[in-house]
Write an enzyme that holds these catalytic residues in place. Structure first.
Site, PDB file in Angstrom:
ATOM      1  NE  ARG A  96      19.007  10.861  61.010  1.00 33.12           N
ATOM      2  CZ  ARG A  96      17.758  11.280  61.084  1.00 33.12           C
ATOM      3  NH1 ARG A  96      17.270  12.028  60.118  1.00 33.12           N
ATOM      4  NH2 ARG A  96      17.018  10.964  62.110  1.00 33.12           N
ATOM      5  CG  LEU A 130       5.595  18.358  63.617  1.00 35.88           C
ATOM      6  CD1 LEU A 130       6.926  17.790  64.034  1.00 35.88           C
ATOM      7  CD2 LEU A 130       4.642  18.294  64.792  1.00 35.88           C
ATOM      8  CB  ALA A 131       6.568  24.126  60.275  1.00 38.58           C
ATOM      9  N   GLY A 132       3.489  24.053  60.088  1.00 38.57           N
ATOM     10  CA  GLY A 132       2.246  24.703  59.676  1.00 38.57           C
ATOM     11  C   GLY A 132       1.145  24.613  60.721  1.00 38.57           C
ATOM     12  CB  SER A 163      13.291   5.234  64.237  1.00 37.81           C
ATOM     13  OG  SER A 163      13.874   6.109  65.160  1.00 37.81           O
ATOM     14  CG  HIS A 167      14.898  10.668  56.336  1.00 32.03           C
ATOM     15  ND1 HIS A 167      13.620  10.188  56.492  1.00 32.03           N
ATOM     16  CD2 HIS A 167      15.209  11.249  57.526  1.00 32.03           C
ATOM     17  CE1 HIS A 167      13.186  10.469  57.702  1.00 32.03           C
ATOM     18  NE2 HIS A 167      14.133  11.106  58.351  1.00 32.03           N
ATOM     19  CG  HIS A 213      17.553   7.824  57.943  1.00 35.49           C
ATOM     20  ND1 HIS A 213      17.773   6.558  58.430  1.00 35.49           N
ATOM     21  CD2 HIS A 213      17.110   8.552  58.986  1.00 35.49           C
ATOM     22  CE1 HIS A 213      17.481   6.533  59.725  1.00 35.49           C
ATOM     23  NE2 HIS A 213      17.075   7.727  60.082  1.00 35.49           N
TER      24      HIS A 213
END
Lengths: 643, 254
Positions: free
Chosen positions: A336, A49-51, A290, A407, A272
């Site tokens: 968490r 996502l960042a890259g 999730s 996680h 997590h």
């Protein structure tokens, strides 16, 4: 063991009220004229996502971008596995959300160990992220009337999470990947897949390039640019077993660290609470279920430690819904770190379920009765399917068994307000940096941070660096390039020459066991000191006895793994040193010596309200600690309670 | 807790490099727990091979939870093995019996050349997406998320199509090595969503053109792709792709 630097680190956060800083900063930063942008090149390592977001956005602006990933395609980055959702302060549900509240919840959720200004900016741009993703065609869940749907996540009392069934990460990543592919098509991004970064090139104190290994052919390549943006994810695989993909590693960040980039807060790791438990010694990774499931699932263990009945036949009065019992106002949606420790506590006390006793129930019986199986299927569809594939149990009929697992990693390379490392020209985005989540990350905020950094921060801050810096061209035969390539080649040759008796995986498993036992959910001084000794011994053994067959001139997965494990064997020691130094409990870092009578984390704000940024001085040598003092003028630290 | 233990014969495709002819080699493996995943079973084999001085079998994998699309094995002639809606990494050994012979091959398609052993090059898929699998919107240009209204049913169709993980099982399962299901999934997602409307025509024409250029085969409606797809992408998307293609051919200005 630790030398403390005398001056505190400067985060370069501008002056002013926290809700105005970013807007003012964008005006004050230097710009690169649109016609000049094409004269600059930027390397982006990692395509999650960042890259992906960074590469696409920088290319759209006109910079020439070179993008690298070790997988066979940019779309394989592990961001793809994120399930539950992405937070934003839209307040569509009309339940009291706002930018300020998201900022507040995130600072508190991080147990008052994050930098306020960075977190405020994250909350501020969160809404733009949703808008951008929708515009890209990301298929977020919708209400019947066509508007975006929301659900709740841990650590928040508002419903601010946007989602795409149970595969939000995949859909957001595909949005960024597609934007990247458009730029590749337009010739604005040079895409290099199956390339692993093995060295950083530093010229006159500036990050100016990288050396990568082509994983298909074995060939080393040197690439130079005007800036390097590192988006290489987290280091959870130091534990061997984690929810990370098998390829996730710390190598790119570690290489930068060894060239001078400080590594901050490595001991802040997130465990997590809801993952599928280990089933045997051959276990290769842990699968996340999730956090969004905790919207509808109820966590419990039997009240009787010797309970023999099957879960479905245990009546209500014999069940201990311990999260609801201990934390009435947040119940199953506590953050968490709190949930993980609560589950570990019950299992350690002998109430765990399953063959190993290292599991608790996550039960959907009540939600299915209330909303119907179809509604639950629609919300979580693929997650229930995934659970059944792995365990052969049907969670529509029996409760899921879950256990905490490594996680996410809040620690990472240190960055200033511009997301630049102390090593100029090196920018670090997403999970690879330390910045926004403090000592504990709230659910649905990793996706938010990756996209915030990539779409809405780096496009602005990189211009400031490029406009201000002298950036003479760096030819590929510059001495710094040759030295970096030789260093990379040397390491590869050494790994191939050892020809010992033990496999790389056997070392990795052993390292993972040491770190899980002594630097996992609960840590103490003796355990950490012991771990440091054990890691050093294991590292010595590795360099004498590892077996890597074949040559470096073909695809060679053992060689790839060997390099990554070699780096984990150094990094793991730093993690333990950091954990030893931080004599308090905060977020995911729990020191048994520092807890309340009820077993909750006990912070020491007086002495430890700082970011621990470590400077490399040599493998196994005394580290230098640089402290960045943290102040909380807007969200005064309180005891973090979710009762 | 080890479950039942199996003894198996693994017939695995070995190929030293792209230009090597390659061939099958048989390996015996015992003590395989039925709780193991298929790839964990290969990990165990590989550890044994390394210990005996033989190079391990190379295979692509990453997330091991069925979402990244990296893992890509033909198992006994079926892409991702015998289970429905399951990736290679989600397949567990409880699906096999003691004494079984398991044939393991890479994806077979001329558009997916073998790199080594079971690892193939799927960059053709990236090039197809580059040809048009996106909405052309620069960062910062977007209206408020709720300004684009998407009806519930449309969202479900789009989401079902968007679930494609880009693994290539559809290509591997198809006797023509056609990539129609992959292209259809992305075209469908964008064709039904309001965001995809402005480029609806160019997108399908360009993506199909690239698909053909890569050397994938033609679709003869055998539906093997849908049967193999771990993300349960329906061949209805292929029907939609065909409609979109005709529509675009007749209406998109040149």
């Amino acid at each position: 063991m630790v030398r403390v630097a005398s001056e505190t680190l400067n985060s370069r956060v501008p002056e002013g009220p926290v809700d105005q800083i970013w807007d003012k900063h964008r005006f004050n930063m230097k710009l690169v004229n649109p016609a000049n942008k094409r004269k600059f090149s930027v390397i982006v390592v990692g395509t999650g996502l960042a890259g992906g977001a960074a590469a696409a956005s920088l290319a759209e602006l006109g910079y020439h971008v070179k993008s690298f990933c070790f997988q066979d395609s940019p779309r394989r980055a592990h961001s793809i596995a994120a399930q539950g959702g992405i937070n934003a302060a839209k307040n569509y549900p009309n339940d009291g959300d706002s930018i300020w509240r998201l900022f507040y919840d995130t600072v508190k959720g991080g147990d008052y160990r994050a930098r306020e200004a960075n977190v405020y900016r994250l909350a501020q741009v969160s809404n733009s992220i949703i808008d951008q993703c929708v515009a890209q065609g990301v298929p977020f869940a919708r209400e019947y009337g066509g508007t975006l749907a929301n659900r709740s996540f841990g650590g928040a009392q508002v419903s601010r999470t946007f989602y795409c069934r149970g595969q939000t990460g995949q859909q957001l990543l595909l949005g960024a990947y597609q934007a990247m592919m458009r730029q590749v098509h337009l010739g604005k991004i040079e895409m290099y897949a199956r390339r692993e970064m093995l060295e950083l090139v530093v010229v006159d104190g500036l990050a100016r390039g990288i050396v990568v290994r082509n994983l298909a052919t074995g060939k080393l390549e040197t690439h130079t640019a005007d800036a390097v943006v590192l988006c290489t994810g987290g280091y959870g695989n130091v534990y061997y077993l984690s929810t990370n993909a098998k390829g996730c590693n710390v190598t790119a960040a570690w290489r930068c660290h060894k060239r001078g980039a400080y590594f901050a807060n490595p001991c802040y790791t997130q465990i997590h609470p809801t993952c599928i438990p280990v089933s045997g010694d051959y276990q290769s990774k842990l699968t996340l279920m999730s956090e969004s499931l905790r919207n509808d699932g109820r966590v419990w263990v039997p009240k009787d430690p010797n309970e023999k009945r099957s879960a479905s036949s245990i009546p209500e009065e014999d069940r201990d819904y311990y999260l609801e019992r201990r934390y009435p106002s947040f119940g199953n949606l506590v953050p968490r770190d709190v949930a993980s420790r609560a589950s570990k506590e019950r299992c350690d006390a002998g109430y765990g379920v399953g063959d190993t006793g290292l599991a608790v129930y996550l039960d959907f019986r009540d939600a299915i009765q209330r909303a119907g199986e179809d509604a639950i299927r629609k919300r979580y569809g693929n997650l229930f399917h995934m659970y059944e594939k792995i365990t052969a149990e049907n969670p529509y009929q029996v409760p899921m068994k879950i256990y905490p697992a490594v996680h996410y990693t809040m620690g990472g390379l240190w960055v200033d307000y511009n997301l630049m490392s102390n090593l100029p020209g090196l920018f670090v985005l997403g999970e690879a940096n330390f910045s926004d989540h403090g000592a504990n990350r709230l659910g649905a905020s990793a996706l938010m941070q990756g996209l915030s950094d990539g779409y809405f921060v780096i496009p602005y801050t990189i211009g400031d660096h490029l406009a201000k810096s002298a950036l003479p061209p760096v030819p590929e035969d510059h001495p710094a390039c040759l030295e970096a390539a030789q260093a990379a080649e040397g390491r590869l040759d050494k790994l191939l020459d050892i020809q010992g008796r033990r496999t790389v995986d056997s070392f990795h498993r052993e390292l993972g066991g040491i770190i899980w036992d002594h630097c996992g959910m609960a840590r103490n001084k003796d355990g950490l000191e012991k771990a440091i000794g054990q890691i050093r011994d294991l590292r010595d053994q590795f360099w004498k006895d590892v077996r890597v067959l074949g040559s470096g001139e073909t695809l060679n997965q053992s060689l790839e793994k060997a390099g990554r494990v070699a780096d984990f064997l150094e990094f793991g020691e730093l993690m333990c040193v950091d954990a030893l130094n931080r004599e308090e409990s905060c977020g995911g870092h729990f020191r048994e010596e520092h807890q309340t009578p009820e077993g909750e984390a006990q912070r020491n704000d007086q002495d430890f309200s700082y970011v621990a940024a470590w400077e490399f001085t040599g493998v196994g040598k005394e580290c230098t600690l640089h402290k960045e003092e943290l102040k909380f003028p807007n969200v005064p630290p309180t005891t973090r309670s979710y009762k | 807790m080890s479950g039942d233990l199996l003894s198996l014969t693994l017939r695995i495709w070995r190929q030293a490099g792209p230009d090597d002819r390659g061939g099958f080699r048989d390996y015996k493996l015992s003590g395989v727990s039925t709780h193991m995943s298929f790839l964990e079973m290969l990990d165990v084999l590989n550890e044994q091979l390394i210990e005996s001085g033989e190079e391990p079998v190379a295979f692509d994998h990453d997330c091991r939870e069925g979402i990244c699309g990296t893992c890509s094995l033909m198992i006994n002639g079926q892409a991702h093995g015998p289970d429905n809606a399951t990736t290679t990494c989600q397949l567990h050994m409880r699906r096999f019996k003691d004494g079984d012979l398991i044939v393991i091959e890479p994806w077979r398609a001329s558009a997916f050349p073998v790199i080594r052993d079971l690892v193939v090059n799927r960059s053709a898929f990236d090039r197809i997406v580059q040809a048009g699998g996106y909405v052309s919107v620069n960062t910062g240009n977007a209206p408020d998320g709720n300004a684009i209204s998407v009806p519930g049913k449309t969202q479900e169709v789009a989401m079902d199509a968007a679930a494609c993980i880009g693994c290539g099982a559809c290509v591997a399962a198809c006797k023509n090595a056609s990539a129609m299901l992959f292209v259809a999934a992305k075209v469908s997602q964008m064709a039904v969503l309001p965001q995809g409307q402005p480029e609806r025509g160019e997108r399908v024409l360009n993506m199909v053109a690239q698909m053909d250029q890569e050397g994938f085969g033609h679709c003869t409606n055998t539906n093997e792709c849908e049967a193999a797809c771990p993300a349960e992408i329906s061949v209805r998307n292929i029907a939609r792709l065909n409609r979109e293609f005709i529509r675009a051919s007749l209406t998109t200005g040149s």
